[in-house]
Scaffold this motif. Structure first.
Motif, PDB file in Angstrom:
ATOM      1  N   THR A 150     -11.856  14.231 -50.281  1.00 48.15           N
ATOM      2  CA  THR A 150     -10.405  14.395 -50.128  1.00 48.15           C
ATOM      3  C   THR A 150      -9.944  13.884 -48.769  1.00 48.15           C
ATOM      4  N   GLY A 151     -10.676  14.273 -47.715  1.00 48.95           N
ATOM      5  CA  GLY A 151     -10.331  13.837 -46.373  1.00 48.95           C
ATOM      6  C   GLY A 151     -10.445  12.333 -46.212  1.00 48.95           C
ATOM      7  N   GLY A 152     -11.512  11.759 -46.756  1.00 51.64           N
ATOM      8  CA  GLY A 152     -11.723  10.323 -46.645  1.00 51.64           C
ATOM      9  C   GLY A 152     -10.631   9.521 -47.334  1.00 51.64           C
ATOM     10  N   ILE A 153     -10.208   9.999 -48.499  1.00 56.97           N
ATOM     11  CA  ILE A 153      -9.147   9.305 -49.243  1.00 56.97           C
ATOM     12  C   ILE A 153      -7.814   9.407 -48.495  1.00 56.97           C
ATOM     13  N   CYS A 154      -7.498  10.601 -47.993  1.00 55.58           N
ATOM     14  CA  CYS A 154      -6.241  10.780 -47.237  1.00 55.58           C
ATOM     15  C   CYS A 154      -6.230   9.906 -45.984  1.00 55.58           C
ATOM     16  N   CYS A 155      -7.341   9.931 -45.238  1.00 58.99           N
ATOM     17  CA  CYS A 155      -7.450   9.108 -44.025  1.00 58.99           C
ATOM     18  C   CYS A 155      -7.371   7.623 -44.371  1.00 58.99           C
ATOM     19  N   GLY A 156      -8.018   7.243 -45.477  1.00 59.82           N
ATOM     20  CA  GLY A 156      -8.051   5.842 -45.873  1.00 59.82           C
ATOM     21  C   GLY A 156      -6.688   5.306 -46.270  1.00 59.82           C
ATOM     22  N   LEU A 157      -5.882   6.132 -46.953  1.00 63.32           N
ATOM     23  CA  LEU A 157      -4.543   5.703 -47.355  1.00 63.32           C
ATOM     24  C   LEU A 157      -3.661   5.442 -46.132  1.00 63.32           C
ATOM     25  N   VAL A 158      -3.730   6.357 -45.149  1.00 64.23           N
ATOM     26  CA  VAL A 158      -2.924   6.178 -43.936  1.00 64.23           C
ATOM     27  C   VAL A 158      -3.455   5.006 -43.118  1.00 64.23           C
ATOM     28  N   LEU A 159      -4.792   4.914 -42.998  1.00 63.27           N
ATOM     29  CA  LEU A 159      -5.406   3.805 -42.258  1.00 63.27           C
ATOM     30  C   LEU A 159      -5.045   2.467 -42.881  1.00 63.27           C
ATOM     31  N   GLY A 160      -5.063   2.414 -44.217  1.00 58.35           N
ATOM     32  CA  GLY A 160      -4.730   1.177 -44.909  1.00 58.35           C
ATOM     33  C   GLY A 160      -3.307   0.732 -44.623  1.00 58.35           C
ATOM     34  N   MET A 161      -2.345   1.667 -44.670  1.00 65.09           N
ATOM     35  CA  MET A 161      -0.942   1.336 -44.398  1.00 65.09           C
ATOM     36  C   MET A 161      -0.744   0.934 -42.944  1.00 65.09           C
ATOM     37  N   ALA A 162      -1.408   1.663 -42.023  1.00 63.65           N
ATOM     38  CA  ALA A 162      -1.289   1.349 -40.594  1.00 63.65           C
ATOM     39  C   ALA A 162      -1.834  -0.042 -40.296  1.00 63.65           C
ATOM     40  N   SER A 163      -2.990  -0.346 -40.847  1.00 64.32           N
ATOM     41  CA  SER A 163      -3.630  -1.638 -40.582  1.00 64.32           C
ATOM     42  C   SER A 163      -2.856  -2.796 -41.197  1.00 64.32           C
ATOM     43  N   LEU A 164      -2.238  -2.554 -42.351  1.00 61.52           N
ATOM     44  CA  LEU A 164      -1.426  -3.610 -42.969  1.00 61.52           C
ATOM     45  C   LEU A 164      -0.211  -3.919 -42.101  1.00 61.52           C
ATOM     46  N   CYS A 165       0.423  -2.870 -41.555  1.00 63.98           N
ATOM     47  CA  CYS A 165       1.562  -3.096 -40.642  1.00 63.98           C
ATOM     48  C   CYS A 165       1.104  -3.866 -39.414  1.00 63.98           C
ATOM     49  N   GLN A 166      -0.078  -3.513 -38.902  1.00 68.22           N
ATOM     50  CA  GLN A 166      -0.620  -4.223 -37.744  1.00 68.22           C
ATOM     51  C   GLN A 166      -0.907  -5.677 -38.085  1.00 68.22           C
ATOM     52  N   GLN A 167      -1.477  -5.894 -39.281  1.00 64.85           N
ATOM     53  CA  GLN A 167      -1.822  -7.254 -39.703  1.00 64.85           C
ATOM     54  C   GLN A 167      -0.570  -8.116 -39.864  1.00 64.85           C
ATOM     55  N   PHE A 168       0.484  -7.550 -40.457  1.00 62.12           N
ATOM     56  CA  PHE A 168       1.744  -8.284 -40.585  1.00 62.12           C
ATOM     57  C   PHE A 168       2.338  -8.549 -39.206  1.00 62.12           C
ATOM     58  N   LEU A 191      -3.863  12.660 -36.618  1.00 60.71           N
ATOM     59  CA  LEU A 191      -3.581  14.056 -36.975  1.00 60.71           C
ATOM     60  C   LEU A 191      -4.278  14.445 -38.285  1.00 60.71           C
ATOM     61  N   VAL A 192      -4.339  13.502 -39.228  1.00 57.71           N
ATOM     62  CA  VAL A 192      -5.045  13.764 -40.496  1.00 57.71           C
ATOM     63  C   VAL A 192      -6.544  13.938 -40.225  1.00 57.71           C
ATOM     64  N   ILE A 193      -7.096  13.047 -39.372  1.00 63.79           N
ATOM     65  CA  ILE A 193      -8.510  13.153 -39.006  1.00 63.79           C
ATOM     66  C   ILE A 193      -8.765  14.468 -38.277  1.00 63.79           C
ATOM     67  N   ASP A 194      -7.819  14.856 -37.412  1.00 67.93           N
ATOM     68  CA  ASP A 194      -7.944  16.104 -36.657  1.00 67.93           C
ATOM     69  C   ASP A 194      -8.069  17.306 -37.601  1.00 67.93           C
ATOM     70  N   TYR A 195      -7.405  17.203 -38.733  1.00 68.52           N
ATOM     71  CA  TYR A 195      -7.471  18.303 -39.710  1.00 68.52           C
ATOM     72  C   TYR A 195      -8.792  18.301 -40.476  1.00 68.52           C
ATOM     73  N   PHE A 196      -9.238  17.115 -40.901  1.00 63.71           N
ATOM     74  CA  PHE A 196     -10.410  17.044 -41.778  1.00 63.71           C
ATOM     75  C   PHE A 196     -11.752  16.952 -41.035  1.00 63.71           C
ATOM     76  N   SER A 197     -11.771  16.404 -39.815  1.00 58.96           N
ATOM     77  CA  SER A 197     -13.044  16.177 -39.125  1.00 58.96           C
ATOM     78  C   SER A 197     -13.871  17.447 -38.898  1.00 58.96           C
ATOM     79  N   PRO A 198     -13.247  18.609 -38.589  1.00 57.38           N
ATOM     80  CA  PRO A 198     -14.084  19.809 -38.440  1.00 57.38           C
ATOM     81  C   PRO A 198     -14.645  20.311 -39.763  1.00 57.38           C
ATOM     82  N   ARG A 199     -14.069  19.839 -40.873  1.00 64.42           N
ATOM     83  CA  ARG A 199     -14.449  20.337 -42.193  1.00 64.42           C
ATOM     84  C   ARG A 199     -15.375  19.384 -42.944  1.00 64.42           C
ATOM     85  N   ALA A 200     -15.601  18.172 -42.384  1.00 62.20           N
ATOM     86  CA  ALA A 200     -16.393  17.173 -43.103  1.00 62.20           C
ATOM     87  C   ALA A 200     -17.283  16.397 -42.134  1.00 62.20           C
ATOM     88  N   ASP A 201     -18.256  15.670 -42.678  1.00 59.28           N
ATOM     89  CA  ASP A 201     -19.124  14.820 -41.878  1.00 59.28           C
ATOM     90  C   ASP A 201     -18.342  13.583 -41.423  1.00 59.28           C
TER      91      ASP A 201
END
Length: 301
Positions: A76-94, A171-181
């Protein structure tokens, strides 16, 4: 202990250098393929590179009988982080398509200031130093990005949105990192961001094998070096180093991006833009300096 600190500092500086030069790879990659295709391929590469590390760590923890986080929360954490990371990186790429890599590097670094400001909405106290840093960054952004018509450039606007999204990502990573590897979280987020970008690539672009082959050097650098290698260096480097010192070293990414853009691509900045870079970088450093109170508490402990 001092040898470990020096080694850790060097590894983090190397990671920052890899990430800084990655802005050049992202810019050059646009000569061969669209932003969706580039991001899709590089994130999938990053995920594949981290897979062996995930397997090795899982085997090590199993042999040592170390309890691991549940797969459900990690996924769950990886998917949430990945969706935000994907959007952020696309904005950076554009953004990199329409601005210099040096400016993109400094604007992206603003996430360090945006994160504590966003903390207001999470009812977290924001120190006066953060507000001073935000004011310095605002002046720096004005000098760095505003043109003669007092308008924000198209590329700079994309990268600024990217900085906001990266702040949300933290902030999303801050929430999930203590709960996941951490490594598994990163691996899943890379695959998620890669799939998201690839789907958009097939919807809005026309990916061709030839384009990926011709652009394999910038693609491999952004995927293998920036995602896989630099992330691993960060994990190893932060292990024996104070988080504040680590973040200060990693913020050198913005300086490296400017130097790399100038040396490799010949993208020189004007005096006004350089002054803007200096103010943004100064603001980033200011926000990351430890509080005197915390330093005192640390000495007493």
């Amino acid at each position: 202990m001092r040898k470990k600190s020096i080694r850790s500092s060097f590894l983090l500086l190397l990671a920052a250098a890899i990430w800084g030069v990655a802005f050049v790879a992202q810019s050059v990659g646009m000569d061969y393929m669209g932003p969706f295709s580039f991001n899709g391929a590089r994130f999938l590469m990053g995920g594949v590179v981290l897979l062996p590390l995930v397997i090795i760590r899982r085997k090590r923890d199993k042999d040592r009988q170390i309890p691991r986080a549940g797969m459900r929360v990690t996924l769950t954490g990886g998917i949430c982080c990945g969706l935000v990371l994907g959007m952020a990186s696309l904005c950076q790429q554009f953004g990199i398509m329409y601005t210099t890599v040096g400016k993109a590097g400094f604007i992206t670094t603003l996430y360090i200031i945006i994160v504590p400001v966003m903390g207001i909405f999470l009812r977290k106290k924001v120190s006066g130093r953060v507000w001073i840093g935000a004011a310095l960054a605002a002046v720096g952004m004005y000098l760095l990005c505003m043109n003669e018509k007092l308008a924000l450039g198209r590329g700079d606007a994309y990268v600024f949105v990217c900085a906001i999204l990266f702040a949300i990502h933290i902030l999303v990573i801050d929430y999930f990192s203590p709960r996941a590897d951490g490594v598994e979280l990163s691996c899943i987020q890379f695959f998620t961001a890669g799939v998201l970008s690839s789907v958009l690539a097939f919807m809005f672009e026309h990916p061709e094998i030839g384009s990926f082959i011709n652009g394999i050097i910038p693609l491999a650098y952004a995927g293998i070096m920036s995602c896989g290698v630099a992330y691993t260096l960060q994990i190893i480097g932060q292990k024996d180093l104070d988080p504040t010192v680590a973040s200060l070293i990693l913020s050198m990414e913005s300086v490296v991006s400017m130097l790399a853009g100038w040396i490799i691509l010949g993208q020189a900045l004007s005096r006004k833009e350089l002054l803007g870079c200096a103010l943004v970088f100064g603001a980033v450093i200011l926000v990351q300096l430890p509080d005197k109170k915390r330093m005192g508490d640390g000495v007493q402990a």
